[in-house]
Design an enzyme around this catalytic site. Structure first.
Site, PDB file in Angstrom:
ATOM      1  N   ASP A  59      69.542 -25.587  36.731  1.00 49.64           N
ATOM      2  CA  ASP A  59      70.057 -24.393  36.056  1.00 49.64           C
ATOM      3  C   ASP A  59      68.860 -23.579  35.552  1.00 49.64           C
ATOM      4  OD1 ASP A  59      71.028 -22.463  34.380  1.00 49.64           O
ATOM      5  OD2 ASP A  59      72.518 -23.767  33.436  1.00 49.64           O
ATOM      6  N   GLY A  84      78.977 -10.958  41.535  1.00 47.87           N
ATOM      7  CA  GLY A  84      80.030 -10.876  42.539  1.00 47.87           C
ATOM      8  C   GLY A  84      80.330  -9.417  42.818  1.00 47.87           C
ATOM      9  N   ALA A 124      71.573  -1.421  42.933  1.00 42.32           N
ATOM     10  CA  ALA A 124      71.917  -0.002  42.805  1.00 42.32           C
ATOM     11  C   ALA A 124      72.753   0.244  41.551  1.00 42.32           C
ATOM     12  CB  ALA A 124      72.686   0.452  44.040  1.00 42.32           C
ATOM     13  N   TYR A 154      76.269  -5.796  34.122  1.00 41.38           N
ATOM     14  CA  TYR A 154      75.430  -6.139  35.277  1.00 41.38           C
ATOM     15  C   TYR A 154      74.255  -5.170  35.473  1.00 41.38           C
ATOM     16  CZ  TYR A 154      74.430  -7.166  40.220  1.00 41.38           C
ATOM     17  OH  TYR A 154      73.830  -7.483  41.408  1.00 41.38           O
ATOM     18  N   ASN A 183      74.711  -2.922  48.157  1.00 40.33           N
ATOM     19  CA  ASN A 183      75.735  -3.700  48.892  1.00 40.33           C
ATOM     20  C   ASN A 183      75.263  -4.398  50.164  1.00 40.33           C
ATOM     21  OD1 ASN A 183      78.057  -3.020  47.235  1.00 40.33           O
ATOM     22  ND2 ASN A 183      77.755  -0.950  48.028  1.00 40.33           N
ATOM     23  N   GLU A 196      83.806 -12.041  46.151  1.00 44.66           N
ATOM     24  CA  GLU A 196      83.447 -11.379  47.411  1.00 44.66           C
ATOM     25  C   GLU A 196      83.377  -9.863  47.240  1.00 44.66           C
ATOM     26  OE1 GLU A 196      86.176 -12.858  46.621  1.00 44.66           O
ATOM     27  OE2 GLU A 196      87.952 -11.882  47.405  1.00 44.66           O
ATOM     28  N   LYS A 205      91.105  -9.749  54.793  1.00 44.71           N
ATOM     29  CA  LYS A 205      92.483  -9.246  54.712  1.00 44.71           C
ATOM     30  C   LYS A 205      93.034  -8.879  56.097  1.00 44.71           C
ATOM     31  CE  LYS A 205      92.075  -7.456  49.992  1.00 44.71           C
ATOM     32  NZ  LYS A 205      92.059  -6.252  49.143  1.00 44.71           N
ATOM     33  N   ARG A 227      80.465   4.297  49.825  1.00 49.06           N
ATOM     34  CA  ARG A 227      79.364   3.347  49.619  1.00 49.06           C
ATOM     35  C   ARG A 227      78.533   3.272  50.902  1.00 49.06           C
ATOM     36  NH1 ARG A 227      81.458   3.466  45.389  1.00 49.06           N
ATOM     37  NH2 ARG A 227      81.973   1.808  43.922  1.00 49.06           N
TER      38      ARG A 227
END
Ligand code: NAD
Length: 338
Positions: A59, A84, A124, A154, A183, A196, A205, A227
């Site tokens: 850790d 995430g 970004a 974040y 990304n 995800e 999906k 994006r």
């Protein structure tokens, strides 16, 4: 290219995850013989394991563990973070902020160990959110991080950690490299479970709809948000180039694709790969992040003469095929990445 010979020890933190795992493989494939991979996840849960690489389960928010991780290191790559996709970073801001401990202890441990270079994976999400309120966005250039109004949680953690990297160069003379990833997607990334990101989620999906005979797909937001998405091979190459450029010491730089698409367009590409057309159901209350974000690549082009170039349709086809295999394996009761 680097003063670190291929026999020098490189340490990759966050190596059990998507980009860290790919980076270990990238260096091993290029003949680096001494690589130490570190992650807090138990070894069986690592996304990729590369033969002949020392793997440690530690850790890295703990100072003593960071010292152990950095012992004897020539180069340290910090890709460890609690992170995430939008669904995660909008809900778990405290966890995201807490990653500041990882970078704080890792950079100090790297410096004490006498490492020649230290890499930090920024994002970004450090950019001023007020510049990202229109899907028809102007691409973000490096100076757009200030005046600061980063993504809550974040983004602020990344911005603060960038400053650490700059000061370790200015005050302590350790060469640091800071890449602002836009990304990243590709095989061996998180594709289910809540962390995800959009490309993997949409591939999953589409695959799921085909498998279950469904005719619709749920999309977060109105699908008009834009994006750019960078394929993993461009990311690992970019990290190598940025880390070893003496023109970029302690200088944050974009590492992202300049190919801007809307989420609707991303869905269309995934549908085309899957050979289906689905009815779109928009969930306007779901996390969707800023309205538009793209990477301005003038600086990387000018300094390195290179920029990420894998077309989205090409990278997504490879990602889709990999997720389809994972989906099939999971259905068959086999172990999968997530
Ligand atoms: P990931 O979640 O797949 O990998 C991160 C790894 O860090 C995980 O394996 C996790 O177990 C490990 N980790 C978390 N806390 C730790 C701790 N305390 N000690 C040791 N290990 C710990 O994420 P990723 O997509 O591979 O991202 C890597 C880096 O790139 C992160 O810093 C992330 O913020 C940054 N980044 C990623 C993207 C992207 O699109 N994937 C975009 C911008 C920035």
């Amino acid at each position: 290219m680097s003063e670190t010979q291929k026999g020098g020890l490189i340490v990759v933190a966050g190596a059990g995850g998507f980009i860290g795992g790919a980076l270990v493989k990238y260096f091993a494939d290029r003949g680096w013989t001494r690589i130490r991979a570190v992650d807090k996840k138990p070894l069986p849960e690592w996304y990729q394991r590369v033969p002949n690489v020392e793997c440690l389960c530690l850790d890295l928010s703990d100072q003593a563990n960071c010292r152990r991780a950095c012992e004897g290191a020539s180069e340290v790559y910090n890709l460890a973070a609690d992170m995430g996709g939008m669904g995660f970073i909008e809900r778990f801001r405290i966890e995201c902020l807490r990653s500041v401990l990882i970078n704080t202890h890792m950079i100090e441990a790297a410096c004490r160990a006498g490492a020649q270079r230290y890499f930090f994976s920024s994002s970004a999400c450090v950019y001023n959110t007020e510049l990202q309120e229109d899907p028809d966005v102007r691409a973000l250039k490096e100076s757009d991080a200030y005046p600061a109004m980063a993504e809550r949680g974040y983004g602020w953690e990344k911005l603060f950690s960038e400053m650490f990297c700059q000061e370790y160069w200015h005050e302590r003379g350790m060469k640091t490299a800071i890449a602002r990833f836009h990304n990243v997607y590709g095989p061996f990334g998180t594709w289910d479970g809540g962390r995800e990101k959009a490309p993997a989620a949409i591939c999953r999906k589409v695959i799921q709809a085909k498998d279950r005979g469904g005719d619709s797909i749920e999309i977060w937001g109105d699908g008009k948000q834009t994006r750019s998405f960078m394929y993993i091979d461009d990311c690992t190459r970019g990290v190598d180039l940025i880390m070893h450029s003496d023109d970029l010491i302690a200088t944050p730089i974009n590492l992202g694709s300049g190919e801007l698409v809307s989420i609707n367009e991303l869905v269309s590409i995934a549908e085309e790969i899957g050979g289906v057309k689905l009815r779109r159901e928009y969930r306007l209350d779901a996390p969707q992040g800023v309205a538009g974000r793209n990477s301005d690549n003038a600086m990387i082009e000018q300094i390195l003469g290179w920029q990420p170039a894998t077309p989205l349709s090409e990278g997504l086809a490879k990602t889709y095929a990999w997720i389809e295999g994972q989906y099939r394996d999971r259905k068959a009761g086999k172990r999968t990445v997530c």
